[in-house]
Scaffold this active site. Sequence first.
Site, short mmCIF file in Angstrom:
data_model
loop_
_atom_site.label_atom_id
_atom_site.label_comp_id
_atom_site.label_asym_id
_atom_site.label_seq_id
_atom_site.Cartn_x
_atom_site.Cartn_y
_atom_site.Cartn_z
CE1 TYR A 1 -25.73 32.38 9.14
CE2 TYR A 1 -23.47 31.96 9.07
CZ TYR A 1 -24.83 32.46 9.74
OH TYR A 1 -24.73 33.00 10.86
CE LYS B 1 -24.22 30.71 13.51
NZ LYS B 1 -23.12 31.34 13.13
#
Length: 565
Positions: free
Chosen positions: A104, A175
């Site tokens: 991420y 996510k």
Amino acid sequence: MEPKTKKQRSLYIPYAGPVLLEFPLLNKGSAFSMEERRNFNLLGLLPEVVETIEEQAERAWIQYQGFKTEIDKHIYLRNIQDTNETLFYRLVNNHLDEMMPVIYTPTVGAACERFSEIYRRSRGVFISYQNRHNMDDILQNVPNHNIKVIVVTDGERILGLGDQGIGGMGIPIGKLSLYTACGGISPAYTLPVVLDVGTNNQQLLNDPLYMGWRNPRIIDDEYYEFVDEFIQAVKQRWPDVLLQFEDFAQKNAMPLLNRYRNEICSFNDDIQGTAAVTVGTLIAASRAAGGQLSEKKIVFLGAGSAGCGIAEMIIAQTQREGLSEEAARQKVFMVDRFGLLTDKMPNLLPFQTKLVQKRENLSDWDTDSDVLSLLDVVRNVKPDILIGVSGQTGLFTEEIIREMHKHCPRPIVMPLSNPTSRVEATPQDIIAWTEGNALVATGSPFNPVVWKDKIYPIAQCNNAFIFPGIGLGVIASGASRITDEMLMSASETLAQYSPLVLNGEGLVLPELKDIQKVSRAIAFAVGKMAQQQGVAVKTSAEALQQAIDDNFWQAEYRDYRRTSI
């Protein structure tokens, strides 16, 4: 509370041979037992040795360490994810501190920019405006019937990088990886989606490798009608799903949230998740200093949907601590590129209007300018807290930080912009400019700062401390909506796990090694609040905890049994 060890039941599956090896959710690779290899037509398709998942993870870790750049590491991990999801999550959970910034932020930003260049295998759903009349058919093509969490983007405001078109798909993928790694939500229950409504990024439109719809972005009624078609199709296919809006442009983010939050179980992580983790951090920081958030004066740099969302949640928290709404709003000052938001400023967005300061109340300020800059605001307000959500690097200058420290012995400074290249000031500079007295929390990960032979740990104000727990709580409780009170309960729970509060030293936020424990606690608090608010069926605390345990997926292989389709 730690998850109870649960006996994994055998899984009955109809796939065999090469098809099974190509199914990421089910593939075990070299960990298929000899019995499974015989039963599923895998004999001779794998090396002789039967390995454990830990042996596989150790090999993958060695290979991972051989890559020199963060983007190459990202590509490698995504390849494992698209080959063997159980191994991917075991590897990530074994090395979460190292790998979270790779799967991420900040590395996912580069992966979005280079999405079409590094594309290897499809993951998730791509819905282009050209295919809007096939919306129901597109969602029916998703083989998973029990999707419980969708993260959707239109790619227009990816981190601080702007319009990345369908390259924005990297964000929902990343996510949802954290929903699983941190919140224990089975990857089989997750679906990343990108709405391909074109792009205004000329570099992408000129790129022969760009894989999205080569058209300027649709806007206004066309855009909102398209999004509505998507929402209605999702409700038809998965009526109980949790839908997370991600990285929509400011002009669309708040209108979409307001339009759909009471129609489908949904939230916007950029607005509400960022607000929840920030408020949790501020509650903890205030308590560690022996006070309350309601005693602090707060200045924001950045008055977009994210900044205003944080501000509104801070105001709600300080009202809970005893302030009137008027008094709470007088303690929050919003600065954007045009200066301090006041009631005399034209062309304010609807969500900004409640956060203005009355110009008549500023008549005694020490300034010669009609436009009140960040320095003017800091000099006159003398804030305790400075929060950056501007998406612009370097705007917390030495002069501004030193001016703040002049009036606040222990300033709280939070440059939250992502990725690292967009941060308002580095922790190293903030610590130096405040003579080591600032409490710093950032949006992107930073190494501890060493200043005058002392080590200063830097907390990452990471939404991953919030949204996985919210998702788990919604799934476990069966909540039909996400209310403001559920988000506040998540913030309060996060603050309770602050090492700085618990021990008087260390980080203001928990360490990543504790994130699953924190997510489970947040899930319980969110589920309990959902029941109290009437958006989930009331059960006993024991039943809610059991539901959390039952829904908490762990990266372990299950025994397979053969069945027919």
